[in-house]
Design an enzyme around this catalytic site. Structure first.
Site, mmCIF file in Angstrom:
data_model
loop_
_atom_site.group_PDB
_atom_site.id
_atom_site.type_symbol
_atom_site.label_atom_id
_atom_site.label_comp_id
_atom_site.label_asym_id
_atom_site.label_seq_id
_atom_site.Cartn_x
_atom_site.Cartn_y
_atom_site.Cartn_z
ATOM 1 N N ASP A 1 0.845 -1.189 0.000
ATOM 2 C CA ASP A 1 0.000 0.000 0.000
ATOM 3 C C ASP A 1 0.887 1.248 0.000
ATOM 4 O O ASP A 1 1.747 1.381 -0.866
ATOM 5 C CB ASP A 1 -0.954 -0.062 1.211
ATOM 6 C CG ASP A 1 -1.932 1.089 1.272
ATOM 7 O OD1 ASP A 1 -2.838 1.139 0.432
ATOM 8 O OD2 ASP A 1 -1.793 1.939 2.176
ATOM 9 N N HIS B 1 -7.246 -6.308 -0.320
ATOM 10 C CA HIS B 1 -6.168 -5.315 -0.321
ATOM 11 C C HIS B 1 -5.092 -5.664 0.710
ATOM 12 O O HIS B 1 -3.922 -5.355 0.508
ATOM 13 C CB HIS B 1 -6.767 -3.940 -0.003
ATOM 14 C CG HIS B 1 -5.767 -2.841 0.082
ATOM 15 N ND1 HIS B 1 -5.145 -2.295 -1.016
ATOM 16 C CD2 HIS B 1 -5.249 -2.176 1.161
ATOM 17 C CE1 HIS B 1 -4.320 -1.348 -0.633
ATOM 18 N NE2 HIS B 1 -4.352 -1.244 0.680
ATOM 19 N N TYR C 1 -0.325 11.806 3.388
ATOM 20 C CA TYR C 1 -1.117 12.055 2.185
ATOM 21 C C TYR C 1 -1.269 13.550 1.880
ATOM 22 O O TYR C 1 -1.659 13.917 0.772
ATOM 23 C CB TYR C 1 -2.508 11.445 2.337
ATOM 24 C CG TYR C 1 -2.498 9.934 2.373
ATOM 25 C CD1 TYR C 1 -2.665 9.185 1.216
ATOM 26 C CD2 TYR C 1 -2.310 9.249 3.576
ATOM 27 C CE1 TYR C 1 -2.655 7.805 1.249
ATOM 28 C CE2 TYR C 1 -2.289 7.859 3.618
ATOM 29 C CZ TYR C 1 -2.463 7.147 2.449
ATOM 30 O OH TYR C 1 -2.435 5.774 2.487
#
Length: 365
Positions: A171, A338, A283
């Protein structure tokens, strides 16, 4: 000649227009995501006002976080930033280094199956990234730019007494692993990435495919100050629990779903005051750092992908091939989520072993 003289200004206008459209898209979609989150919050308050604002700080870590079979808890302070990093290490010192980079919202514990598996032949180090868990968390979002995160990995490698490693990322940790491999190819003997495409593929694909733009909505939502952190705490971290356990996004394979103790481990880490700001800050600078200037990966690369990934479309995995100028292997696992290394640890570990042994044999030949 006149055309040539006019070309540079025209290109500058085009670049400026594209940049304007890009940032308009970022902030517009950010606003949409905030509105959706706000409506969900109002709905929760209307249904269960008492539960909505309940937030329990876990005082004591669950026993699984101190399981000796996973390795030893260690700390290292790196030179460039002065930050102290926490990691868990398994396997003897002096063995080849395998460095593991987790994703969001995870921490070193997401690599528990790999710490046990690879310690026989490697010094396996599962890191808490900058801002996560027991690693220091600078307060300003500028301290989480990609350049800082890449330099962290280089400095940690040197502080551990190594000049190269097998680098594995999942990820967001996969994003960092790709960038380290691009910027410091001499430090990465083999690259293994789980459920994250080459960063250039990601930035190009997301702008052309609205479906991926929607799946990556949290990238835009996280641009807001404080509100994303607050939304994670609502209903005692219901969003965090749901990410790993719901039918839509959670680990789907029976027998590998997170236990109650595993979930408590995540809640213990992320329920601490301020524990979510560092991870989300990763982020908050992303759109000023992409796209990349340098693209190519030159070491042998393995990309593993869960076909049922709720956040990343599988088409990006195959496109990644064009950026790897060496042996590239892609394996897509059906019915896998995921959270691949936790969802199907036995299969993932076997694929990693095969990749590592194949490359060793090929070099000897």
């Amino acid at each position: 000649r006149a055309a040539r003289r006019c070309a540079p200004p025209a290109r500058r206008v085009m670049v400026a227009a594209r940049a304007l459209l890009f940032w308009a898209l970022v902030y517009s979609y950010c606003g949409v995501c905030v509105c959706i989150a706000g409506l969900r919050l109002l709905w929760s308050i209307g249904r269960r006002p008492g539960e909505t604002f309940r937030w329990v700080v876990r005082e004591n870590p669950p026993a699984c976080l101190n399981d000796p079979s996973l390795g030893t808890h260690c700390y290292v302070r790196i030179k460039d930033s002065g930050l102290r990093f926490h990691y868990v290490a398994a396997g003897e010192r002096g063995k080849p280094l395998m460095l593991l980079l987790h994703g969001f919202p995870e921490f070193w514990y997401s690599w528990r199956h790999q710490l046990r598996e690879f310690k026989s032949e490697y010094r396996v180090v599962a890191l808490d990234l900058r801002g996560y868990g027991e690693t220091d968390a600078p307060s300003h979002k500028e301290n989480y730019k990609l350049d800082c995160l890449i330099t962290d990995i280089k400095d940690i490698l040197e502080s551990l007494g190594y000049n190269k490693c097998v680098l594995i990322g999942h990820d967001w940790g996969g994003m960092i692993a790709w960038l380290v491999a691009i910027c410091y190819p001499e430090m990465v003997t083999k690259l293994i990435v789980v459920n994250f495409p080459h960063p250039s593929v990601f930035t190009e694909y997301i702008l052309r495919h609205p479906s991926q733009l929607i799946k990556s909505g949290y990238y835009f939502f996280f641009q807001m100050p404080w509100f994303p952190e607050f939304m994670f705490t609502v209903n005692d971290f219901k969003v965090l629990k749901s990410l790993f356990t719901s039918q839509a996004t959670g680990i789907g394979r029976k027998g590998c779903r997170l236990t109650a103790e595993d979930i408590e481990a995540y809640l213990y880490v992320f329920s601490q005051p301020g524990a979510l700001t560092g991870p989300i800050n990763h982020y908050r600078s992303i759109f000023s750092c992409l796209p990349l200037q340098h693209h190519e990966v030159v070491m042998p690369t393995l990309l593993l992908w869960g076909e049922r990934d709720a956040f990343m479309e599988v088409e990006m995995a195959e496109i990644t091939r064009i950026y790897v100028k060496n042996h590239f292997r892609l394996t897509i696992l059906s019915e896998a989520s995921h959270w691949l290394q936790q969802d199907q640890p036995d299969i993932v570990n076997k694929l990693i072993w095969t990749f590592l042994k194949e490359e060793t044999t090929r070099k000897r030949e």
